[in-house]
Design a protein around this motif. Structure first.
Motif, PDB file in Angstrom:
ATOM      1  N   VAL A   1      29.909  45.999  57.225  1.00 27.03           N
ATOM      2  CA  VAL A   1      28.656  45.452  56.852  1.00 27.03           C
ATOM      3  C   VAL A   1      28.864  43.845  56.753  1.00 27.03           C
ATOM      4  N   SER A   2      27.438  43.158  56.901  1.00 26.74           N
ATOM      5  CA  SER A   2      27.423  41.629  57.178  1.00 26.74           C
ATOM      6  C   SER A   2      26.564  41.048  56.060  1.00 26.74           C
ATOM      7  N   TYR A   3      27.222  39.941  55.375  1.00 25.80           N
ATOM      8  CA  TYR A   3      26.065  39.119  54.535  1.00 25.80           C
ATOM      9  C   TYR A   3      24.720  38.893  55.069  1.00 25.80           C
ATOM     10  N   LEU A   4      24.676  38.971  56.485  1.00 25.83           N
ATOM     11  CA  LEU A   4      23.438  38.684  57.112  1.00 25.83           C
ATOM     12  C   LEU A   4      22.371  39.504  56.932  1.00 25.83           C
ATOM     13  N   GLN A   5      22.801  40.856  56.381  1.00 24.31           N
ATOM     14  CA  GLN A   5      21.915  41.958  56.280  1.00 24.31           C
ATOM     15  C   GLN A   5      20.955  41.501  55.071  1.00 24.31           C
ATOM     16  N   PRO A   6      19.518  41.382  55.361  1.00 24.19           N
ATOM     17  CA  PRO A   6      18.778  41.031  54.170  1.00 24.19           C
ATOM     18  C   PRO A   6      18.546  41.795  52.921  1.00 24.19           C
ATOM     19  N   GLU A   7      19.005  43.211  53.289  1.00 25.84           N
ATOM     20  CA  GLU A   7      18.768  44.101  52.102  1.00 25.84           C
ATOM     21  C   GLU A   7      20.124  44.118  51.073  1.00 25.84           C
ATOM     22  N   LEU A   8      21.066  43.329  51.516  1.00 33.27           N
ATOM     23  CA  LEU A   8      22.336  43.093  50.865  1.00 33.27           C
ATOM     24  C   LEU A   8      22.516  42.025  49.959  1.00 33.27           C
ATOM     25  N   GLN A   9      22.720  42.142  48.500  1.00 35.19           N
ATOM     26  CA  GLN A   9      22.741  41.155  47.821  1.00 35.19           C
ATOM     27  C   GLN A   9      24.377  40.821  47.598  1.00 35.19           C
ATOM     28  N   VAL A  10      24.823  39.687  47.773  1.00 33.53           N
ATOM     29  CA  VAL A  10      26.187  39.240  47.855  1.00 33.53           C
ATOM     30  C   VAL A  10      26.352  38.094  46.845  1.00 33.53           C
ATOM     31  N   ALA A  11      27.361  37.980  45.690  1.00 32.03           N
ATOM     32  CA  ALA A  11      27.129  36.934  45.138  1.00 32.03           C
ATOM     33  C   ALA A  11      28.696  36.932  44.180  1.00 32.03           C
ATOM     34  N   SER A  12      29.451  35.696  44.274  1.00 32.82           N
ATOM     35  CA  SER A  12      30.681  35.750  43.495  1.00 32.82           C
ATOM     36  C   SER A  12      30.555  36.134  41.882  1.00 32.82           C
ATOM     37  N   LEU A  13      31.131  36.553  41.340  1.00 35.19           N
ATOM     38  CA  LEU A  13      31.128  37.006  39.876  1.00 35.19           C
ATOM     39  C   LEU A  13      32.155  36.299  38.979  1.00 35.19           C
ATOM     40  N   ASP A  14      33.331  36.551  39.519  1.00 37.07           N
ATOM     41  CA  ASP A  14      34.562  35.587  38.772  1.00 37.07           C
ATOM     42  C   ASP A  14      35.546  35.304  39.878  1.00 37.07           C
ATOM     43  N   HIS A  15      36.343  34.273  39.346  1.00 36.70           N
ATOM     44  CA  HIS A  15      37.376  33.866  40.247  1.00 36.70           C
ATOM     45  C   HIS A  15      38.754  33.324  39.424  1.00 36.70           C
ATOM     46  N   ALA A  16      39.839  33.606  39.914  1.00 37.65           N
ATOM     47  CA  ALA A  16      41.180  33.332  38.984  1.00 37.65           C
ATOM     48  C   ALA A  16      42.076  32.639  40.293  1.00 37.65           C
ATOM     49  N   LEU A  17      42.691  31.625  39.894  1.00 34.67           N
ATOM     50  CA  LEU A  17      43.289  30.810  40.774  1.00 34.67           C
ATOM     51  C   LEU A  17      44.552  30.449  40.253  1.00 34.67           C
ATOM     52  N   TRP A  18      45.786  30.600  40.656  1.00 30.79           N
ATOM     53  CA  TRP A  18      47.135  30.262  40.220  1.00 30.79           C
ATOM     54  C   TRP A  18      47.792  29.365  41.266  1.00 30.79           C
ATOM     55  N   PHE A  19      48.445  28.142  40.637  1.00 28.28           N
ATOM     56  CA  PHE A  19      49.103  27.096  41.452  1.00 28.28           C
ATOM     57  C   PHE A  19      50.448  27.431  40.994  1.00 28.28           C
ATOM     58  N   HIS A  20      51.402  27.645  42.220  1.00 24.75           N
ATOM     59  CA  HIS A  20      52.527  27.786  41.811  1.00 24.75           C
ATOM     60  C   HIS A  20      53.743  26.575  42.292  1.00 24.75           C
ATOM     61  N   SER A  21      53.167  25.927  43.136  1.00 22.77           N
ATOM     62  CA  SER A  21      54.017  24.733  43.524  1.00 22.77           C
ATOM     63  C   SER A  21      52.956  23.467  43.926  1.00 22.77           C
TER      64      SER A  21
END
Length: 279
Positions: free
Chosen positions: A211-231
């Motif tokens: 599926v594509s984010y260009l489809q108007p009937e599809l709702q897409v949004a980030s909810l949460d995000h985790a990032l870890w730095f190792h170096s």
């Protein structure tokens, strides 16, 4: 364009622990989530001692950001311990939070070593950049350029045709760096990686089902995000961003990613859950 991105990721001090920042794409339909992540990380970095390096950021996206409005960043100094510092950051527009996150910092230390190996992929010089590809295929959206702007150089190993999506194995790889050199200001290179880290994670979950984010009937949004730095990381040198879908279901998609230097050092890991449902 890179100069503009660096200005956007350098919030202005209002009073102690309060900052204000502008938006990279003022005509976009919404604020790019990676921009707010990066601004929050940069604001938090300004409140810790210079010998403490960021090692993680955990964020929730609460409301869509308005690209026509500046963003207020309020930092709470939750902890300054012997080797660790913790900050809570709230990003607000019109008095309402659009993102909340915790950012943790640590004095560099020593310990045992292990990492996942970097996959074998073509060198970035052998791949087309996304800006050139979008221009050639008449796919450029001048109001919302993340992978196709002049600030980043993004090169997908297997580019995606979002106008004709097909189900594919749920993994993506892309080389990514800034389009020019970046100075060593405190927290700037990690903030740039945070900006980059919001790419591909939703994409790979969409590809799992063709599926594509260009489809108007599809709702897409980030909810949460985790990032870890190792170096320690340099965002102006090639980084390989590898992403795979973990699970898609319940109107959500979960993806995980890794950032490697060109010589195979794992410098950061990322995970994100996104809303993916039909209206």
């Amino acid at each position: 364009m890179l100069d503009q991105l660096l200005r956007v990721l350098t919030p202005t001090v209002v009073v102690e622990d309060v900052f204000v920042a502008n938006n990279m794409h003022p005509k976009a339909p919404r604020v790019y989530g990676g921009q707010v992540l990066a601004q929050a990380l940069r604001a938090a970095s300004e409140t810790v001692a210079s010998d403490r390096e960021v090692h993680s950021q955990h964020a929730y996206f609460l409301r869509p950001g308005d690209p026509a409005e500046p963003i207020r960043l309020e930092v709470e100094r939750a902890l300054d311990g012997g080797s660790l510092s913790s900050r809570r950051v709230v990003a607000l527009q019109r008095g309402k939070p659009i993102l909340v996150c915790s950012v943790s910092f640590q004095r560099p230390g020593r310990g045992e070593q292990y990492q996942q190996d970097m996959p074998v992929v073509p060198a970035p010089e052998t791949l087309p950049d996304e800006r050139e590809r979008a221009l050639a295929n008449d796919e450029m959206d001048e109001d919302f350029m993340i992978a196709t702007g002049g600030d980043l150089d993004v090169r997908l190993v297997n580019p995606v045709d979002w106008r004709n999506p097909v189900t594919r194995p749920a993994h993506l790889e892309a080389w990514i760096k800034t389009s020019g050199p970046v100075a060593d200001h405190q927290g700037l290179h990690p903030a740039l990686l945070a900006y980059m880290s919001d790419t591909l994670l939703v994409d790979v979950c969409l590809l799992a089902n063709g599926v594509s984010y260009l489809q108007p009937e599809l709702q897409v949004a980030s909810l949460d995000h985790a990032l870890w730095f190792h170096s320690p990381v340099r965002a102006d040198e090639w980084l390989l961003h590898t992403v795979e879908a973990e699970h898609v279901g319940g109107g959500r998609g979960l993806a995980r990613g890794r950032f490697y230097t060109r010589d195979g050092v794992l410098v950061a890991s990322v995970a994100q859950q996104a809303l993916m449902r039909y209206r």
